[in-house]
Structures are given as C-alpha cells and as structure tokens.
Design an enzyme around this catalytic site. Sequence first.
Site, PDB file in Angstrom:
ATOM      1  N   LYS A 127       9.467  -2.973  11.997  1.00 36.56           N
ATOM      2  CA  LYS A 127      10.473  -3.844  11.605  1.00 36.56           C
ATOM      3  C   LYS A 127      11.775  -3.852  12.552  1.00 36.56           C
ATOM      4  O   LYS A 127      12.849  -3.225  12.211  1.00 36.56           O
ATOM      5  CB  LYS A 127      10.901  -4.102  10.065  1.00 36.56           C
TER       6      LYS A 127
ATOM      7  N   GLU B  77       0.615 -13.316  12.832  1.00 40.15           N
ATOM      8  CA  GLU B  77       1.601 -13.242  11.240  1.00 40.15           C
ATOM      9  C   GLU B  77       1.898 -15.029  11.329  1.00 40.15           C
ATOM     10  O   GLU B  77       1.806 -15.570  12.291  1.00 40.15           O
ATOM     11  CB  GLU B  77       2.906 -12.700  11.622  1.00 40.15           C
TER      12      GLU B  77
ATOM     13  N   ARG C  77       8.722   2.134   5.061  1.00 43.39           N
ATOM     14  CA  ARG C  77       8.699   1.447   6.347  1.00 43.39           C
ATOM     15  C   ARG C  77       9.956   1.421   7.337  1.00 43.39           C
ATOM     16  O   ARG C  77       9.591   1.510   8.546  1.00 43.39           O
ATOM     17  CB  ARG C  77       8.482  -0.044   6.010  1.00 43.39           C
TER      18      ARG C  77
HETATM   19  C1  LIG Z   1       7.279 -10.366  10.440  1.00 48.58           C
HETATM   20  C2  LIG Z   1       7.266 -10.095   9.064  1.00 48.58           C
HETATM   21  N1  LIG Z   1       5.902  -9.789   8.384  1.00 48.58           N
HETATM   22  C3  LIG Z   1       5.809  -9.780   7.293  1.00 48.58           C
HETATM   23  C4  LIG Z   1       6.851  -9.525   6.353  1.00 48.58           C
HETATM   24  C5  LIG Z   1       6.558  -9.453   4.833  1.00 48.58           C
HETATM   25  O1  LIG Z   1       6.830  -8.347   4.631  1.00 48.58           O
HETATM   26  P1  LIG Z   1       7.247  -7.775   2.931  1.00 48.58           P
HETATM   27  O2  LIG Z   1       6.249  -8.418   2.030  1.00 48.58           O
HETATM   28  O3  LIG Z   1       7.290  -6.242   2.906  1.00 48.58           O
HETATM   29  O4  LIG Z   1       8.504  -8.435   2.898  1.00 48.58           O
HETATM   30  C6  LIG Z   1       8.147  -9.748   6.857  1.00 48.58           C
HETATM   31  C7  LIG Z   1       9.320  -9.642   5.878  1.00 48.58           C
HETATM   32  O5  LIG Z   1       9.878  -8.637   5.775  1.00 48.58           O
HETATM   33  C8  LIG Z   1       8.272  -9.938   8.267  1.00 48.58           C
HETATM   34  O6  LIG Z   1       9.506 -10.025   8.882  1.00 48.58           O
END
Ligand SMILES: Cc1ncc(COP(=O)(O)O)c(C=O)c1O
Length: 337
Positions: free
Chosen positions: A183, A219, A80
């Site tokens: 991210k 989200e 990622r």
């Molecule tokens: C905006 C956002 N969505 C979703 C997630 C969840 O992702 P993950 O399950 O990979 O931690 C995160 C955290 O990393 C996030 O910052």
Amino acid sequence: MENIDWKNLPFGYLKTDYNIRCYYQDGKWGELEVSSSEYVSLHIAATTLHYGQEVFEGLKAYRGKDGKIRLFRCRENAQRMVDSGSYLQMATPPIELFVEAVKKVVKLNERFVPPYESGATLYLRPLLVGSGPEVGVKPSKDYLFMVFATPVGPYFKMGFKPVDVMITYDSDRAAPLGTGHVKCGGNYAASLPAAVEAHRLGYATSLYLDAKEKKYIDECGPANFFGIKNNTYITPESHSILPSITNRSLITLAEGLGMKVERRPVEVSELETFEEAGACGTAAVISPIGKIFDPQLNKVYDYGCEVGPVSTKLYTLLRAIQYGDVPDTHQWVELVD
Ligand SMILES: Cc1ncc(COP(=O)(O)O)c(C=O)c1O
C-alpha cells in the site's frame, strides 16, 4: 459533536482535534507525540517527496449501539504497513506501536466518532514517510510515522445499490513484479489516469487487469474484486493485488455460510458466468457491481440493478460484526477504552 450533520458527511477530510506523530532517528523509534497541527514540517530533500518512499493504511473506528468504540482487525493493518514499508526498504513501526497510536488518536478525537445510527465512522489514516534528506536514489535513514483521524459519512448515501464500472486497457496501476501488493502512494498516483477516465465516462471506477497480458482481473478501483457463482466465492490472486483485510474477512464469512472459496487467477471472460460481482474494502465493505463495460469488446456484463443475495448477506454480517451487533466469534474486534 452537536453541529456535525453526521448523515450527510462526505468521504472527505474534516479537521479533528489531534493527530499522532512518531519519529525514527538514529535507528530507533521515539515516543508517540500528540499534535494539534494539520501540517508537517519536512526536509526539502526528504525521500518521500522525491522517490515516493511512502506507505499508508486505512481503517475505521465504529461506535456500537452500546456506545463503545470498536476497531476492526487493526493488527492486520499494522502488519500490512510492516509488509509495505519493508518492501520499500523503510523502517516500520512495530505492531504494538501502530495499535497504540491508532487507539490514542481515536481516544483524543472521541467527540468525532459518529453516533451508531448515523452510519458514519471515524476514518483513521496511518502513514509512514521517509523523512531524511537524500539526493541519490536510496532509502532514507529517518522516518516519520503519523496517524490522523477524520469522520466520514456512510458510503451508500442512497442505500446499498450496485455501481457500474469500466475495464481499463490503456494504463496500468501496477507492474507484474512491481508494488501492487503493497500500500504505497505511487500505486494510487498510477491509478489516476484510469480512474479519471472512468469517471469522465460516467462509471464509478475502473476495473484493472493484469499488466502483462491484460487477460486477468486485478483490482476494482481501490478495492479487491469478487464474483459469486454456484455457491462459490471467487476472488483473483495475483502479485499485483493488495491483500484486502475486508476480502480476507468475507472469505472466512463465506466459508462459515457453507460456501466454497476459490482464490485464483480470474480471466475477464469469466465475468460472463458470475451471478453476482462486487468490490470489497474498508470504505464500503462491499460495493455491489451492476454492470461492467468492456471497451475492447464493446460488451456489457450485466448483474442487474438489485444487490444479489450473497453480497447482501455478507455485507450485513460483516457490518454487524464491525458495529458489535453480533458476537465477535473470530476475535476481529478490539475495543478502544
Ligand atoms: C488498492 C486497494 N485494494 C484493496 C483495498 C481494500 O483493502 P482493505 O479491505 O484492507 O481496506 C484497498 C483499500 O485499502 C486498496 O486501496
């Protein structure tokens, strides 16, 4: 660590012994360097400071009952970061370099990996910044990749309980064809007005809708959203959602439990029909949702004050895999030794 109160640690920063740095210069990555300083020295014109050329990751190291330390799907985080950095035109650390840096930072800070019973974990924060000087808007030539570690407390200090959230209509965290799927720090800056307003009104976080039509769920705070109905796990699909590794794992587990899975646009009006709702991510695995307040319709969707059976089952199962309590049949866990 004899004098850390593991059970009462916040989800905050606590100094550890070492962090890792690695520099990209002249078109190649250098060696991993170990630092005991909490500070970085950056050029005043570094692209990260002016044009937001910054991406990061978040994952945890878990100490099992057997004393061993486990990482959960850390190669997915590595991938990622490659996807996020590539989108922002950055040089990205190869997967193996990322994994090596993460393992190294855990090993070096082993005394900060909380004990099994505490529910606390060692949170790992890899970040990549454009470090070269530019004045015009263009990608940096140089990059700095870092990983720091900090122990964090159990997410649910009061037990695994539902939280209330509020739909945001008057700001967006990501544009329809923008950076929501990667991210990068800018997304989090853009999410702050809604998050602060939600907190001010007494909600745990904000439920973000699609920026174009304000019709579909994107989200839930810094986490993906899911709803459960008719033995089906439903999670929104959109370009502006970060692909959550937790969500991907819950989907696999739900399928393994014989549930159907739907990944598709989810309209706000569908909230009415869910038996359970939750947010999922590394921080909490699942944050069950009790109520969702819709300020436009002045309406509350109420899922009750007890956590639903499906959320409980998925949460328990995923945590058991992360801590090594059950066999890792999906090969999701990597030991740090
Ligand atoms: C905006 C956002 N969505 C979703 C997630 C969840 O992702 P993950 O399950 O990979 O931690 C995160 C955290 O990393 C996030 O910052």
